[in-house]
Motif scaffolding. Structure first.
Motif, PDB file in Angstrom:
ATOM      1  N   TYR A  37      -0.303  21.879  10.566  1.00 58.36           N
ATOM      2  CA  TYR A  37       0.897  21.503   9.833  1.00 58.36           C
ATOM      3  C   TYR A  37       0.579  20.797   8.520  1.00 58.36           C
ATOM      4  O   TYR A  37       1.475  20.449   7.763  1.00 58.36           O
ATOM      5  CB  TYR A  37       1.778  20.603  10.695  1.00 58.36           C
ATOM      6  N   GLY A  38      -0.674  20.540   8.257  1.00 59.95           N
ATOM      7  CA  GLY A  38      -1.046  19.868   7.023  1.00 59.95           C
ATOM      8  C   GLY A  38      -1.702  18.529   7.296  1.00 59.95           C
ATOM      9  O   GLY A  38      -2.001  18.173   8.433  1.00 59.95           O
ATOM     10  N   ASN A  39      -1.903  17.774   6.231  1.00 63.13           N
ATOM     11  CA  ASN A  39      -2.581  16.481   6.317  1.00 63.13           C
ATOM     12  C   ASN A  39      -1.750  15.411   5.634  1.00 63.13           C
ATOM     13  O   ASN A  39      -1.211  15.630   4.555  1.00 63.13           O
ATOM     14  CB  ASN A  39      -3.949  16.557   5.632  1.00 63.13           C
ATOM     15  N   LEU A  40      -1.690  14.246   6.275  1.00 60.93           N
ATOM     16  CA  LEU A  40      -1.041  13.076   5.702  1.00 60.93           C
ATOM     17  C   LEU A  40      -2.012  11.913   5.850  1.00 60.93           C
ATOM     18  O   LEU A  40      -2.589  11.728   6.921  1.00 60.93           O
ATOM     19  CB  LEU A  40       0.240  12.715   6.447  1.00 60.93           C
ATOM     20  N   ALA A  41      -2.187  11.143   4.802  1.00 60.28           N
ATOM     21  CA  ALA A  41      -3.072   9.976   4.872  1.00 60.28           C
ATOM     22  C   ALA A  41      -2.535   8.873   3.981  1.00 60.28           C
ATOM     23  O   ALA A  41      -2.211   9.105   2.818  1.00 60.28           O
ATOM     24  CB  ALA A  41      -4.484  10.346   4.438  1.00 60.28           C
ATOM     25  N   THR A  42      -2.425   7.689   4.542  1.00 57.85           N
ATOM     26  CA  THR A  42      -2.049   6.539   3.734  1.00 57.85           C
ATOM     27  C   THR A  42      -3.323   5.917   3.172  1.00 57.85           C
ATOM     28  O   THR A  42      -4.337   5.824   3.868  1.00 57.85           O
ATOM     29  CB  THR A  42      -1.235   5.514   4.549  1.00 57.85           C
ATOM     30  N   ILE A  43      -3.286   5.539   1.913  1.00 57.96           N
ATOM     31  CA  ILE A  43      -4.481   4.995   1.275  1.00 57.96           C
ATOM     32  C   ILE A  43      -4.223   3.629   0.669  1.00 57.96           C
ATOM     33  O   ILE A  43      -4.959   3.174  -0.177  1.00 57.96           O
ATOM     34  CB  ILE A  43      -5.048   5.959   0.213  1.00 57.96           C
ATOM     35  N   GLY A  44      -3.159   2.978   1.107  1.00 61.03           N
ATOM     36  CA  GLY A  44      -2.885   1.637   0.624  1.00 61.03           C
ATOM     37  C   GLY A  44      -1.395   1.367   0.587  1.00 61.03           C
ATOM     38  O   GLY A  44      -0.579   2.153   1.050  1.00 61.03           O
ATOM     39  N   ARG A  45      -1.072   0.225   0.037  1.00 56.18           N
ATOM     40  CA  ARG A  45       0.329  -0.176  -0.070  1.00 56.18           C
ATOM     41  C   ARG A  45       1.040   0.715  -1.081  1.00 56.18           C
ATOM     42  O   ARG A  45       0.680   0.755  -2.248  1.00 56.18           O
ATOM     43  CB  ARG A  45       0.377  -1.636  -0.498  1.00 56.18           C
ATOM     44  N   ARG A  46       2.034   1.433  -0.623  1.00 52.56           N
ATOM     45  CA  ARG A  46       2.825   2.369  -1.441  1.00 52.56           C
ATOM     46  C   ARG A  46       2.008   3.519  -1.994  1.00 52.56           C
ATOM     47  O   ARG A  46       2.353   4.091  -3.020  1.00 52.56           O
ATOM     48  CB  ARG A  46       3.527   1.629  -2.584  1.00 52.56           C
ATOM     49  N   ARG A  47       0.933   3.889  -1.314  1.00 56.93           N
ATOM     50  CA  ARG A  47       0.106   5.009  -1.775  1.00 56.93           C
ATOM     51  C   ARG A  47      -0.274   5.867  -0.571  1.00 56.93           C
ATOM     52  O   ARG A  47      -0.696   5.361   0.465  1.00 56.93           O
ATOM     53  CB  ARG A  47      -1.180   4.529  -2.439  1.00 56.93           C
ATOM     54  N   THR A  94       8.851  -3.639  12.501  1.00 56.80           N
ATOM     55  CA  THR A  94       7.563  -4.306  12.298  1.00 56.80           C
ATOM     56  C   THR A  94       6.967  -3.926  10.952  1.00 56.80           C
ATOM     57  O   THR A  94       6.477  -4.787  10.208  1.00 56.80           O
ATOM     58  CB  THR A  94       6.585  -3.945  13.430  1.00 56.80           C
ATOM     59  N   TRP A  95       7.002  -2.629  10.624  1.00 56.74           N
ATOM     60  CA  TRP A  95       6.471  -2.184   9.332  1.00 56.74           C
ATOM     61  C   TRP A  95       7.249  -2.807   8.179  1.00 56.74           C
ATOM     62  O   TRP A  95       6.657  -3.234   7.190  1.00 56.74           O
ATOM     63  CB  TRP A  95       6.523  -0.673   9.222  1.00 56.74           C
ATOM     64  N   LEU A  96       8.584  -2.866   8.301  1.00 52.61           N
ATOM     65  CA  LEU A  96       9.399  -3.454   7.240  1.00 52.61           C
ATOM     66  C   LEU A  96       9.072  -4.935   7.075  1.00 52.61           C
ATOM     67  O   LEU A  96       8.898  -5.414   5.947  1.00 52.61           O
ATOM     68  CB  LEU A  96      10.884  -3.266   7.540  1.00 52.61           C
ATOM     69  N   TRP A  97       8.960  -5.657   8.182  1.00 57.08           N
ATOM     70  CA  TRP A  97       8.630  -7.079   8.122  1.00 57.08           C
ATOM     71  C   TRP A  97       7.256  -7.301   7.471  1.00 57.08           C
ATOM     72  O   TRP A  97       7.091  -8.143   6.609  1.00 57.08           O
ATOM     73  CB  TRP A  97       8.673  -7.705   9.507  1.00 57.08           C
ATOM     74  N   ASN A  98       6.269  -6.510   7.900  1.00 59.66           N
ATOM     75  CA  ASN A  98       4.929  -6.636   7.326  1.00 59.66           C
ATOM     76  C   ASN A  98       4.920  -6.272   5.849  1.00 59.66           C
ATOM     77  O   ASN A  98       4.196  -6.888   5.062  1.00 59.66           O
ATOM     78  CB  ASN A  98       3.933  -5.764   8.084  1.00 59.66           C
ATOM     79  N   TYR A  99       5.718  -5.306   5.451  1.00 67.36           N
ATOM     80  CA  TYR A  99       5.791  -4.916   4.052  1.00 67.36           C
ATOM     81  C   TYR A  99       6.417  -6.029   3.207  1.00 67.36           C
ATOM     82  O   TYR A  99       5.910  -6.356   2.142  1.00 67.36           O
ATOM     83  CB  TYR A  99       6.610  -3.627   3.901  1.00 67.36           C
ATOM     84  N   LEU A 100       7.496  -6.613   3.704  1.00 67.77           N
ATOM     85  CA  LEU A 100       8.196  -7.650   2.938  1.00 67.77           C
ATOM     86  C   LEU A 100       7.434  -8.969   2.882  1.00 67.77           C
ATOM     87  O   LEU A 100       7.543  -9.709   1.904  1.00 67.77           O
ATOM     88  CB  LEU A 100       9.592  -7.881   3.524  1.00 67.77           C
ATOM     89  N   THR A 101       6.677  -9.275   3.937  1.00 65.77           N
ATOM     90  CA  THR A 101       5.979 -10.562   3.995  1.00 65.77           C
ATOM     91  C   THR A 101       4.502 -10.454   3.643  1.00 65.77           C
ATOM     92  O   THR A 101       3.795 -11.452   3.701  1.00 65.77           O
ATOM     93  CB  THR A 101       6.115 -11.177   5.400  1.00 65.77           C
ATOM     94  N   PHE A 102       4.046  -9.263   3.291  1.00 70.52           N
ATOM     95  CA  PHE A 102       2.640  -9.013   2.939  1.00 70.52           C
ATOM     96  C   PHE A 102       1.685  -9.346   4.079  1.00 70.52           C
ATOM     97  O   PHE A 102       0.536  -9.654   3.860  1.00 70.52           O
ATOM     98  CB  PHE A 102       2.225  -9.788   1.684  1.00 70.52           C
ATOM     99  N   PRO A 155       6.151   8.744  -3.296  1.00 63.28           N
ATOM    100  CA  PRO A 155       6.870   9.752  -2.490  1.00 63.28           C
ATOM    101  C   PRO A 155       6.082  10.184  -1.249  1.00 63.28           C
ATOM    102  O   PRO A 155       6.656  10.357  -0.169  1.00 63.28           O
ATOM    103  CB  PRO A 155       7.056  10.929  -3.447  1.00 63.28           C
ATOM    104  N   ALA A 156       4.785  10.329  -1.379  1.00 64.11           N
ATOM    105  CA  ALA A 156       3.953  10.702  -0.236  1.00 64.11           C
ATOM    106  C   ALA A 156       3.932   9.580   0.797  1.00 64.11           C
ATOM    107  O   ALA A 156       3.958   9.839   2.003  1.00 64.11           O
ATOM    108  CB  ALA A 156       2.539  11.031  -0.705  1.00 64.11           C
ATOM    109  N   TRP A 157       3.884   8.344   0.359  1.00 62.47           N
ATOM    110  CA  TRP A 157       3.866   7.201   1.269  1.00 62.47           C
ATOM    111  C   TRP A 157       5.175   7.116   2.054  1.00 62.47           C
ATOM    112  O   TRP A 157       5.165   6.856   3.261  1.00 62.47           O
ATOM    113  CB  TRP A 157       3.622   5.919   0.482  1.00 62.47           C
TER     114      TRP A 157
END
Length: 85
Positions: free
Chosen positions: A13-23, A62-70, A37-39
């Motif tokens: 189905y393809g490849n998805l990889a996160t490489i950092g904050r908003r990337r 949890t992801w939203l909390w971690n994103y907002l609080t770094f 957009p990929a993130w």
């Protein structure tokens, strides 16, 4: 039950990889995305494939909390934590 199993068929189905904050990077054959957009698509895809509403909600919150609080999402064990007397 007397029935034969269907043969295994792999679908890529393809490849998805996160490489950092908003990337992130995405490769779906002809479709390639990177950056924010990929993130966002990576985040939605991972939550979509979780089983159950409660799991989706808990991971998303949890992801939203971690994103907002770094806060960091991973905790690493880097050494012996035993104290010597």
């Amino acid at each position: 039950a007397g029935r034969s199993a269907m043969p295994f068929r792999y679908r890529d189905y393809g490849n998805l990889a996160t490489i950092g904050r908003r990337r992130a990077v995405i490769d779906f054959g002809r479709i390639r995305l990177s950056g924010l957009p990929a993130w966002l698509l990576w985040s939605v895809a991972h939550i979509f494939f979780l089983v159950g509403f409660r799991n989706r909600f808990a991971v998303g919150a949890t992801w939203l909390w971690n994103y907002l609080t770094f806060e960091r999402g991973a905790r690493l064990i880097t050494g012996d934590t035993a104290t010597t007397s």
